[in-house]
Design a protein around this motif. Structure first.
Motif, PDB file in Angstrom:
ATOM      1  N   LYS A  50       0.860  -1.397   0.348  1.00 56.39           N
ATOM      2  CA  LYS A  50       0.089  -0.092  -0.276  1.00 56.39           C
ATOM      3  C   LYS A  50       0.865   1.151  -0.097  1.00 56.39           C
ATOM      4  O   LYS A  50       0.706   1.855  -1.032  1.00 56.39           O
ATOM      5  N   ARG A  51       1.784   1.201   1.295  1.00 56.12           N
ATOM      6  CA  ARG A  51       2.914   2.482   1.217  1.00 56.12           C
ATOM      7  C   ARG A  51       3.433   2.387  -0.407  1.00 56.12           C
ATOM      8  O   ARG A  51       3.331   3.791  -0.426  1.00 56.12           O
ATOM      9  N   LYS A  57       0.865   4.133  -3.273  1.00 58.05           N
ATOM     10  CA  LYS A  57       1.126   5.686  -2.844  1.00 58.05           C
ATOM     11  C   LYS A  57       2.306   6.711  -2.738  1.00 58.05           C
ATOM     12  O   LYS A  57       1.933   7.370  -3.202  1.00 58.05           O
ATOM     13  N   GLY A  58       3.184   5.326  -3.519  1.00 55.57           N
ATOM     14  CA  GLY A  58       4.459   6.404  -3.913  1.00 55.57           C
ATOM     15  C   GLY A  58       5.626   6.642  -2.596  1.00 55.57           C
ATOM     16  O   GLY A  58       6.031   7.512  -3.309  1.00 55.57           O
ATOM     17  N   ASN A  59       5.272   6.592  -1.519  1.00 49.29           N
ATOM     18  CA  ASN A  59       6.363   6.764  -0.262  1.00 49.29           C
ATOM     19  C   ASN A  59       7.339   5.243  -0.973  1.00 49.29           C
ATOM     20  O   ASN A  59       7.320   4.564  -1.698  1.00 49.29           O
ATOM     21  N   LYS A 117      -7.663  -0.858  -3.414  1.00 50.50           N
ATOM     22  CA  LYS A 117      -7.592   0.734  -3.350  1.00 50.50           C
ATOM     23  C   LYS A 117      -8.751   1.116  -2.808  1.00 50.50           C
ATOM     24  O   LYS A 117      -9.579   0.702  -3.091  1.00 50.50           O
TER      25      LYS A 117
END
Length: 85
Positions: A28-29, A32-34, A85
Motif C-alpha cells: 500500500k505504501r 501511494k508513492g512512498n 484501492k
C-alpha cells in the motif's frame, strides 16, 4: 493420518498473520508513492508496474516490489491490487 486427527496450526498463525499484514502495508505504501527500504539489507525498494500502453517496452521482471540485491521479491497480481484501492 486418520480423519479424526486434526493439525494444530496455532503456533504459526500469529507470525503468519503479522508477516502478511506487514507485506500488505508495504505494498500500500509503495503504491501511494512512498519510498521504503529492504528490511534485510536496507537498500531502497523499487516498484515495477506493468506497461500502461501497447508501445511501452516490456520489462524483464513481473510487476512487483524488488530489492536490488534480491532480498525482497514480492510479485503483484495487478487485478488484486486494483481491488485493494
Amino acid at each position: 493420518m486418520s480423519d479424526t486427527q486434526k493439525l494444530d496450526f496455532s503456533a504459526i498463525n500469529d507470525p503468519t498473520l503479522a508477516s502478511f499484514n506487514q507485506q500488505k502495508n508495504l505494498i500500500k505504501r509503495m503504491l501511494k508513492g512512498n519510498s521504503a527500504t529492504c528490511s534485510d539489507c536496507s537498500k531502497p525498494l523499487t516498484l515495477q508496474l506493468p506497461p500502461n500502453t501497447k508501445k511501452a517496452p516490456n520489462s524483464a521482471k513481473a510487476p512487483g516490489i524488488y530489492c536490488a540485491k534480491g532480498c525482497t521479491d514480492i510479485e503483484l497480481d495487478m487485478e488484486a491490487v486494483a481491488l485493494m484501492k
